[in-house]
Design a protein around this motif. Structure first.
Motif, mmCIF file in Angstrom:
data_model
loop_
_atom_site.group_PDB
_atom_site.id
_atom_site.type_symbol
_atom_site.label_atom_id
_atom_site.label_comp_id
_atom_site.label_asym_id
_atom_site.label_seq_id
_atom_site.Cartn_x
_atom_site.Cartn_y
_atom_site.Cartn_z
ATOM 1 N N MET A 125 24.196 75.223 -16.073
ATOM 2 C CA MET A 125 25.360 75.939 -16.795
ATOM 3 C C MET A 125 26.591 75.954 -15.977
ATOM 4 O O MET A 125 27.714 75.900 -16.562
ATOM 5 N N ASP A 126 26.516 75.938 -14.684
ATOM 6 C CA ASP A 126 27.544 75.665 -13.683
ATOM 7 C C ASP A 126 28.334 74.295 -14.025
ATOM 8 O O ASP A 126 29.599 74.155 -14.030
ATOM 9 N N LEU A 127 27.636 73.289 -14.174
ATOM 10 C CA LEU A 127 27.943 71.854 -14.491
ATOM 11 C C LEU A 127 28.467 71.683 -16.107
ATOM 12 O O LEU A 127 29.373 71.141 -16.365
ATOM 13 N N ALA A 128 27.941 72.525 -16.861
ATOM 14 C CA ALA A 128 28.284 72.464 -18.331
ATOM 15 C C ALA A 128 29.472 73.247 -18.426
ATOM 16 O O ALA A 128 30.291 72.883 -19.386
ATOM 17 N N LYS A 129 29.880 73.947 -17.719
ATOM 18 C CA LYS A 129 31.150 74.806 -17.861
ATOM 19 C C LYS A 129 32.472 73.670 -17.388
ATOM 20 O O LYS A 129 33.528 74.100 -17.715
ATOM 21 N N LEU A 130 31.933 72.716 -16.506
ATOM 22 C CA LEU A 130 33.099 71.858 -16.263
ATOM 23 C C LEU A 130 33.682 70.860 -17.488
ATOM 24 O O LEU A 130 34.697 70.456 -17.347
ATOM 25 N N VAL A 131 32.877 70.881 -18.440
ATOM 26 C CA VAL A 131 33.509 70.192 -19.762
ATOM 27 C C VAL A 131 34.764 70.912 -20.202
ATOM 28 O O VAL A 131 35.634 70.243 -20.612
#
Length: 140
Positions: free
Chosen positions: A72-78
């Motif tokens: 989720m931390d990486l997905a928030k970068l989108v």
């Protein structure tokens, strides 16, 4: 010997079933069928309750782990760094795949799959008991 058997069966009166026997048999068959359908519907309702409870439990336990994961931390970068992700799309996709919490998603999807199976069984049972949908289809 065979002549005696022949005469024995020749002299027997034809046996007729009693009046109303056919109705009684059909009534018993219908009663058994309705009991079986009611028992199956009770099984489906209990399965719905258990699956819904399992779904809620897994959403709260595994969903919490999913929200706190690195995925989720990486997905928030989108939403925050779209330009960086566009230039390094392959690396970003591999990073998402590496951090995807598979077991948590499987735990959430199993009760959903059970509900789908039970829904299929429920619709088959309701179709048997209430209404034949194929009667009213108009073919032109």
């Amino acid at each position: 010997m065979s002549l005696n058997l022949h005469n024995l069966f020749k002299n027997l009166k034809t046996l007729e079933p009693s009046e109303g026997l056919e109705g009684k048999i059909l009534q018993r068959v219908a009663l058994k069928r309705s009991r079986q359908i009611k028992r199956n519907l009770a099984f489906v309702y209990a399965g719905f309750l258990l699956s819904f409870g399992a779904f809620l439990y897994t959403v709260f336990s595994s969903g919490n782990a999913l929200l706190r994961s690195e995925f989720m931390d990486l997905a928030k970068l989108v939403f925050s760094d779209g330009g960086v992700i566009a230039s390094h799309g392959g690396d970003f996709a591999l990073s998402l795949l590496e951090t995807f919490p598979v077991m948590d998603m499987v735990a959430i999807l199993i009760p959903i799959f059970a509900v789908m199976l039970l829904l299929s069984l429920y619709l088959k049972l309701v179709n048997k008991t209430n209404y034949n949908y194929t009667k009213n289809i108009c073919v032109h």
